[in-house]
Design a protein around this motif. Structure first.
Motif, PDB file in Angstrom:
ATOM      1  N   UNK A 214       0.830  -1.212   0.000  1.00 18.53           N
ATOM      2  CA  UNK A 214       0.000   0.000   0.000  1.00 18.53           C
ATOM      3  C   UNK A 214       0.862   1.259   0.000  1.00 18.53           C
ATOM      4  N   UNK A 215       1.952   1.230   0.734  1.00 21.34           N
ATOM      5  CA  UNK A 215       2.847   2.386   0.737  1.00 21.34           C
ATOM      6  C   UNK A 215       3.387   2.662  -0.666  1.00 21.34           C
ATOM      7  N   UNK A 216       3.810   1.608  -1.351  1.00 20.71           N
ATOM      8  CA  UNK A 216       4.353   1.769  -2.692  1.00 20.71           C
ATOM      9  C   UNK A 216       3.276   2.260  -3.661  1.00 20.71           C
ATOM     10  N   UNK A 217       2.050   1.749  -3.524  1.00 19.55           N
ATOM     11  CA  UNK A 217       0.973   2.168  -4.422  1.00 19.55           C
ATOM     12  C   UNK A 217       0.595   3.632  -4.175  1.00 19.55           C
ATOM     13  N   UNK A 218       0.656   4.066  -2.925  1.00 15.36           N
ATOM     14  CA  UNK A 218       0.353   5.463  -2.628  1.00 15.36           C
ATOM     15  C   UNK A 218       1.404   6.388  -3.225  1.00 15.36           C
ATOM     16  N   UNK A 219       2.656   5.949  -3.246  1.00 19.57           N
ATOM     17  CA  UNK A 219       3.695   6.762  -3.906  1.00 19.57           C
ATOM     18  C   UNK A 219       3.383   6.919  -5.393  1.00 19.57           C
ATOM     19  N   UNK A 220       2.875   5.858  -6.003  1.00 20.76           N
ATOM     20  CA  UNK A 220       2.472   5.942  -7.421  1.00 20.76           C
ATOM     21  C   UNK A 220       1.324   6.931  -7.589  1.00 20.76           C
ATOM     22  N   UNK A 221       0.352   6.893  -6.668  1.00 19.70           N
ATOM     23  CA  UNK A 221      -0.772   7.840  -6.725  1.00 19.70           C
ATOM     24  C   UNK A 221      -0.269   9.267  -6.631  1.00 19.70           C
ATOM     25  N   UNK A 222       0.672   9.519  -5.724  1.00 16.12           N
ATOM     26  CA  UNK A 222       1.213  10.871  -5.579  1.00 16.12           C
ATOM     27  C   UNK A 222       1.897  11.341  -6.859  1.00 16.12           C
ATOM     28  N   UNK A 223       2.640  10.439  -7.496  1.00 16.28           N
ATOM     29  CA  UNK A 223       3.301  10.812  -8.754  1.00 16.28           C
ATOM     30  C   UNK A 223       2.275  11.172  -9.825  1.00 16.28           C
ATOM     31  N   UNK A 224       1.206  10.403  -9.889  1.00 15.68           N
ATOM     32  CA  UNK A 224       0.174  10.676 -10.896  1.00 15.68           C
ATOM     33  C   UNK A 224      -0.586  11.966 -10.596  1.00 15.68           C
ATOM     34  N   UNK A 225      -0.826  12.245  -9.309  1.00 19.29           N
ATOM     35  CA  UNK A 225      -1.482  13.503  -8.948  1.00 19.29           C
ATOM     36  C   UNK A 225      -0.614  14.686  -9.363  1.00 19.29           C
ATOM     37  N   UNK A 226       0.685  14.573  -9.147  1.00 23.53           N
ATOM     38  CA  UNK A 226       1.599  15.650  -9.545  1.00 23.53           C
ATOM     39  C   UNK A 226       1.527  15.893 -11.049  1.00 23.53           C
TER      40      UNK A 226
END
Length: 536
Positions: free
Chosen positions: A433-445
């Motif tokens: 989940x931590x790794x997937x949230x980092x991906x979400x943050x990159x996509x939001x940026x």
């Protein structure tokens, strides 16, 4: 902590600050002790000595005010931890309890309180629990041996730190039944990286005012839960210079890592309006060029006292500031007069003079909607992100343990798990989940920087790592609440000013798909709305 290498890491300017402080401190002690030797009769012979002593103490106080918290260097916390640990390991205070001197016991209790604060800031929760147990035993012994007036105060300290520890949501890893302890400071890879060639502003966060004035919120040592969370969100992980130097290819002479600066922070617990405005004006005055001032307001809402014919920046109320009078059990009495605006209130219009420089405002209050009023003409980029004015009833009882909005800005994964009703999982699932949230943050940026209709004020702030991370977490928070079944009303959603283009950010189908995928990984998709993804 006695190595010469550590001293070499301290810049010359900071070393001079320490030297000057030590000189003033020693001088003040000498003069104060000298006053004791003066005769206790007559009126004139002591006046010159008293004047000199008072002058030195005044210089010392001004020096402390000028330099307190000015470094915001997290590495110093590790040094403080080493110092306090050495005192504990060497049983420095072991003989205190054998003496009939309550002032020495109080000194020992204060040591424990300070050590606990340092450990809390470093997330050393196992040590905190041991220290709280020891402090409890020491207070019990102190109250049994001495009949002093501060017994109630020390028991209150114990209650506060126990409540503070219990305030954060707990995540238990089923593999070995351990509790997850995470550092929420900015790591080297914490903020999403900017795409190569992306043009954003070059502003950097230099100063932050963190203000806490929520009635009844858990606090310890004049630090509320919300203040504590925001404090960590605005700090970098402490840099271990020794480990950095041991990295392959790192040369002593040319490649010595530079010290990364944190923004300067002022922590104001229940300030009066005049105190708040004084610190605000000082930060504004000292703000360097191309820098941002952040104001974080976690405070009880103050609402207008009646209908008004106008809709100006002083007609919608604001957030509560403290009063030196009219205090009962820590809560301010709202004496309202229809002919006057609320005195003990920070109105949106009070912030207008400071919009001459870049300003980033975070409002976590029941009356955050008041800050949607914008200045007629701001001279620099101004962004305001704010909590929803009302939480669903299911979450309102949690307000004493800190705000959900600030938890999202501090630890978005823990906040997501909290609204999903999860308190335990496997370690592998936690890491996934931590790794997937980092991906979400990159996509939001990428959503922000690729948007064609976004207000340029957002992009002006996006070059700074701290502000970039806060903005991406804000969008994740708002998107999550819009999809969660218990957040059914629009007044439950966080907002920003200027407004974000919803279809490109908080209601973007690509982001909604990510949130549902995260929910599926956690097997909690049933608490989220499904129809948002149908047209993707």
């Amino acid at each position: 902590m006695s190595s010469g290498g550590a001293e070499d890491d301290i810049p010359q300017g900071e070393r001079k600050t320490v030297t000057d402080f030590c000189y003033l401190l020693d001088k003040s002690k000498q003069l104060f002790n000298g006053l004791r030797d003066l005769p206790q009769y007559g009126q004139k012979q002591w006046q010159s000595y008293f004047g000199r002593t008072f002058d030195v103490y005044t210089k010392l106080w001004k020096f402390q005010q000028q330099h307190r918290l000015r470094t915001s260097e997290t590495s110093y916390l590790n040094e403080a931890f080493s110092f306090y640990s050495a005192i504990r390991q060497r049983s420095y205070y072991s003989q205190v309890n054998k003496e009939d001197r309550p002032e020495l016991v109080v000194k020992k209790l204060r040591y424990y309180a300070r050590f606990i604060v340092v450990c809390l800031l470093l997330n050393k929760m196992d040590v905190v629990k041991d220290l709280v147990k020891e402090l409890s035993d020491e207070i019990e012994d102190y109250t049994h041996r001495f009949n002093t007036e501060d017994q109630v105060e020390w028991n209150l300290v114990l209650q506060e730190v126990a409540a503070f520890i219990e305030a954060d949501p707990v995540m238990v890893l089923n593999d070995d039944n351990t509790i997850v302890i995470t550092s929420n400071r900015l790591a080297e890879t914490g903020a999403p990286l900017l795409e190569q060639g992306m043009i954003v502003g070059q502003l950097s966060l230099a100063d932050a005012l963190i203000i806490g004035n929520c009635n009844n919120q858990v606090k310890f040592s004049e630090l509320t839960v919300d203040m504590f969370r925001m404090l960590q969100a605005l700090e970098r992980e402490p840099m271990n210079l020794a480990s950095q130097m041991n990295k392959p290819g790192m040369q002593e002479s040319a490649d010595k890592p530079t010290r990364r600066e944190n923004p300067h922070k002022y922590l104001l617990y229940k300030p009066t309006f005049s105190q708040l405005y004084t610190f605000l004006a000082a930060s504004f005055k000292e703000l360097p060029a191309n820098s941002v001032l952040l104001i974080y307001l976690s405070a009880t809402g103050v609402f207008p006292t009646g209908r008004s014919d106008s809709e100006g920046p002083y007609d919608f109320g604001g957030v509560l500031t403290n009063s030196n009078r009219d205090i009962i059990n820590g809560d301010a009495i709202h004496k309202r007069n229809q002919s006057h605006k609320e005195m003990h209130c920070l109105h949106p219009g009070d912030l207008y003079p400071f919009t001459r420089k870049p300003l980033f405002i975070i409002v976590d209050s029941s009356n955050s909607v008041a800050y949607k009023v914008s200045p007629v003409s701001s001279h620099a980029p101004v962004d305001t992100v704010e909590q929803s004015p009302a939480y669903p009833k299911a979450l309102q009882d949690q307000s004493q343990r800190g705000s959900l909005f600030t938890l999202f800005l501090n630890n978005p994964l823990m906040a997501f798990l909290f609204v999903s009703g999860l308190s335990s999982m496997r370690r592998g699932l936690w890491e996934k989940c931590q790794e997937y949230l980092r991906k979400i943050n990159r996509d939001i940026a990428q959503l922000l920087t690729h948007s064609r209709s976004i207000d340029q004020a957002f992009l002006q702030f996006f070059g700074d790592e701290f502000l970039r991370l806060l903005l991406t977490r804000f969008i994740f928070c708002s998107a999550t609440m819009r999809m969660h079944k218990i957040f059914r009303e629009t007044r439950n959603y966080p907002e920003s000013y200027p407004q974000l283009p919803r279809d490109e950010t908080v209601e973007n189908p690509h982001l909604q798909k990510h949130i549902l995928e995260l929910a599926s990984i956690l097997d909690v998709r049933n608490v989220f709305l499904e129809n948002t993804i149908d047209d993707y």
